[in-house]
Structure formats: C-alpha cells, structure tokens
Design a protein around this motif. Sequence first.
Motif, mmCIF file in Angstrom:
data_model
loop_
_atom_site.group_PDB
_atom_site.id
_atom_site.type_symbol
_atom_site.label_atom_id
_atom_site.label_comp_id
_atom_site.label_asym_id
_atom_site.label_seq_id
_atom_site.Cartn_x
_atom_site.Cartn_y
_atom_site.Cartn_z
ATOM 1 N N ASN A 42 0.838 -1.199 0.000
ATOM 2 C CA ASN A 42 0.000 0.000 0.000
ATOM 3 C C ASN A 42 0.869 1.243 0.000
ATOM 4 O OD1 ASN A 42 -3.045 -0.376 0.208
ATOM 5 N ND2 ASN A 42 -2.319 -1.897 1.693
ATOM 6 N N ILE A 43 0.450 2.238 -0.774
ATOM 7 C CA ILE A 43 1.066 3.563 -0.723
ATOM 8 C C ILE A 43 0.375 4.348 0.384
ATOM 9 C CG2 ILE A 43 1.542 5.684 -1.997
ATOM 10 C CD1 ILE A 43 1.436 4.043 -4.564
ATOM 11 N N ARG A 44 1.192 5.000 1.235
ATOM 12 C CA ARG A 44 0.611 5.685 2.399
ATOM 13 C C ARG A 44 1.036 7.153 2.432
ATOM 14 N NH1 ARG A 44 2.288 2.234 7.566
ATOM 15 N NH2 ARG A 44 4.336 2.954 6.874
ATOM 16 N N LEU A 45 0.209 7.971 3.037
ATOM 17 C CA LEU A 45 0.506 9.375 3.321
ATOM 18 C C LEU A 45 0.464 9.543 4.827
ATOM 19 C CD1 LEU A 45 0.953 12.356 2.681
ATOM 20 C CD2 LEU A 45 -1.521 12.588 2.330
ATOM 21 N N ASN A 46 1.612 9.914 5.396
ATOM 22 C CA ASN A 46 1.731 10.069 6.853
ATOM 23 C C ASN A 46 1.276 8.794 7.583
ATOM 24 O OD1 ASN A 46 2.650 12.720 6.444
ATOM 25 N ND2 ASN A 46 0.546 13.507 6.448
ATOM 26 N N ARG A 47 1.708 7.639 7.026
ATOM 27 C CA ARG A 47 1.460 6.311 7.613
ATOM 28 C C ARG A 47 -0.003 5.864 7.542
ATOM 29 N NH1 ARG A 47 6.159 6.609 7.008
ATOM 30 N NH2 ARG A 47 7.812 6.001 8.449
ATOM 31 N N ILE A 48 -0.808 6.502 6.684
ATOM 32 C CA ILE A 48 -2.205 6.125 6.495
ATOM 33 C C ILE A 48 -2.405 5.753 5.029
ATOM 34 C CG2 ILE A 48 -4.618 6.879 6.602
ATOM 35 C CD1 ILE A 48 -3.807 8.810 8.816
ATOM 36 N N ASN A 49 -3.048 4.610 4.785
ATOM 37 C CA ASN A 49 -3.270 4.151 3.414
ATOM 38 C C ASN A 49 -4.045 5.181 2.608
ATOM 39 O OD1 ASN A 49 -1.980 1.791 4.041
ATOM 40 N ND2 ASN A 49 -3.836 0.546 4.145
ATOM 41 N N ILE A 50 -3.578 5.418 1.378
ATOM 42 C CA ILE A 50 -4.276 6.327 0.472
ATOM 43 C C ILE A 50 -5.335 5.540 -0.285
ATOM 44 C CG2 ILE A 50 -4.011 7.886 -1.494
ATOM 45 C CD1 ILE A 50 -1.141 8.344 -0.673
ATOM 46 N N GLU A 51 -6.525 6.121 -0.385
ATOM 47 C CA GLU A 51 -7.606 5.465 -1.118
ATOM 48 C C GLU A 51 -7.430 5.678 -2.623
ATOM 49 O OE1 GLU A 51 -11.283 6.913 0.340
ATOM 50 O OE2 GLU A 51 -11.041 6.061 2.358
#
Length: 337
Positions: free
Chosen positions: A223-232
């Motif tokens: 998964n690609i994440r932004l600030n350790r949160i998965n991007i939808e």
Amino acid sequence: MFLCFVFIFLLFYLSDAQQEKHSLHFKFTALSKADNFPEFSAGAVADDRQIKHYSNEERDWILTEDDWISAPEEPPDSRDWFLHQLNTLSNCTDSQCSELHVLQRMIGCELEKLPDGTVSLRAFDEYGFDGEDFMAFDSDTLQWIDKNPKAKETKMHWDLQTVRNELLHHYLKTCMNWISTFNYTQKNSPDVRVFARRAPDDHSKLVLICLTTGFYPRDIEMNIRLNRINIERQTSSGIRPNDDEAFQMRSSVEIDSKDKGSFDCLVIHSSLTEPVSVEWDGACFDCETEFLWFVIAGAAVLVLVLVLAVICYCIYKRKKSNDHTYVCDDGGERNII
C-alpha cells in the motif's frame, strides 16, 4: 482509541503476512481440430511454479524442476482416455472433427495455514467444456456433480465407474497428505522502489508509483501511504509473473505536486521477518527532463537572437561603408573623408 485502531491495523496486516498457502494443480487441455496447437497438453504447477509437463513425443511426464524430487504422481487417467472423452462429448470420430471443441481439467489440492494454527484443506477434480463449467467430483460421496445441462448424461455414465472413482478418491487423499507435509522453503524477498512522474493530463499533479518485484511466493500485501495512512483510490497492476518465475506488482496513485506530507510504500511478504517501508525521496522521474527541455529551448532562443544580432550588425556596417564612397571620372572609387 487511536492506539486501539493502530493495534488492530497492525494485527490485521501481520496476520496476513503470517498466512501460509500451498497448492498443487494438474492442468489438462485437449483440442479437437487443433491445426496449429497440440491436441493434448498437460502440466503440474505447485505454488505457481511448473514442476512437471507432459511430453507428447515421449508420451510421458517430465520433471521440469530438478529440486522437486518428491513431486507427487500424476492423476490416474491417461492421455488417450482424456482424448476419448473429448471425442465423445464433441460427437467426433478419433480421426476427424469438423468443429473446434475444448476439454479442460484441473485436479489437485490446496492448503492454507492461518496465524491461529487453523489448517484449511481442499481437494478437487473439475472439468470444463468449450469454456463452460462442466463437471466436478465429490470425493466424499464418490459421485459427480453436473454443472451444466449438457453434463447430465456424462454424470450418469461416470457415476457408474466405481473403480475409477475409488482411484480418484485415493489420489485426492494422497494429494492432501502430501501437501500437508509440504515444506518448499525457497523464498525471495521483494525489491521495493518508489518514484513519481508527472500526471499526463494535469502537470500540477504527480503519479506516485510503488514497484515491487522479484518476490516469491506469490501472495503479497502493498500500500502507498501518506503520513502512515493508506491512500484510497490506488490503482494496482495485480500480481504478474517475471521471467525467472518470481513475481512483480505495481501500485500507483495521483497526488498534488505541492503536497509536503510524508509518502511511503508498505510491503508485507512471507519472506520478510517484518513489514518493509520505503519512503519516497521527493524525486520526480520526468520533472527534471521537462526542466532540462526548458533550459535547452531557452539556450536555443538566446543563440538565435545572438546570430540575428551579428547578421544585423554586419549588414549595418556594410551599408555604412557603402555610404562613404563615390565614383570618380576615371572609373575609380574614392572614400569620403
């Protein structure tokens, strides 16, 4: 509350990473009126790697991978039996068929070990005819299940073949015993790369890409994440095979080029002792190329301006020189001082 969410998130992904799956599939294909293809082909695939194939020249199974010395035996039915079933279903003679028909079979077993120690086993023998589900064997009742109205007559006939059905039952049981002790330990860790390029339709945005390649076994989480949160709304290529029988997968997502957040790609695979996170360093694959073209174009314009300036200066000097001369009576020229 947030810590609870993080705990559940990590538990979910670590559980997926600890799952263990194994499979053994024997696949058969027979073609009527096979002008440019072999009329019969078969192969055995274990954990997505071909370990055996049938040689029509030698009329025998050949081991494809030398390290699979304990590969199980092939199913009891022969090549000639399989071709006979195709001719029967197609209403063809052994030597002639006016139309193309396809008979396919997949027989084998699958195992899945869950993190809590639960083991799920499945054995199967399934047939397809002309691209449609046709028949499936029930190993518990030793009966066939017709999955197509065209299969009813064949079901009645195969249900009466009790000796063959007993052999299939024994084979599937042997397959499950074999795969229960299966321990093929070869594992390749994934090579993970994260990079970006300009979005083709909007140059104010970037396409961030995570490329994972060279991993084995096949199952992987990324998964690609932004600030350790998965991007939808990520776009995935799906898992694809490499030439070396390992696998690759690509995920991408469109982001704002001015976004200053921390982007990374999280990868979970059975070859890794813990999940791997690779951060994006902010580099853009073709942004520098575009800037370079601007520089080159600017330099070309500057050179053109300088050339035109030199040409104009030369023309001006020549014209001025002509204005300071006159023609004498004897035909000669004199400069005006």
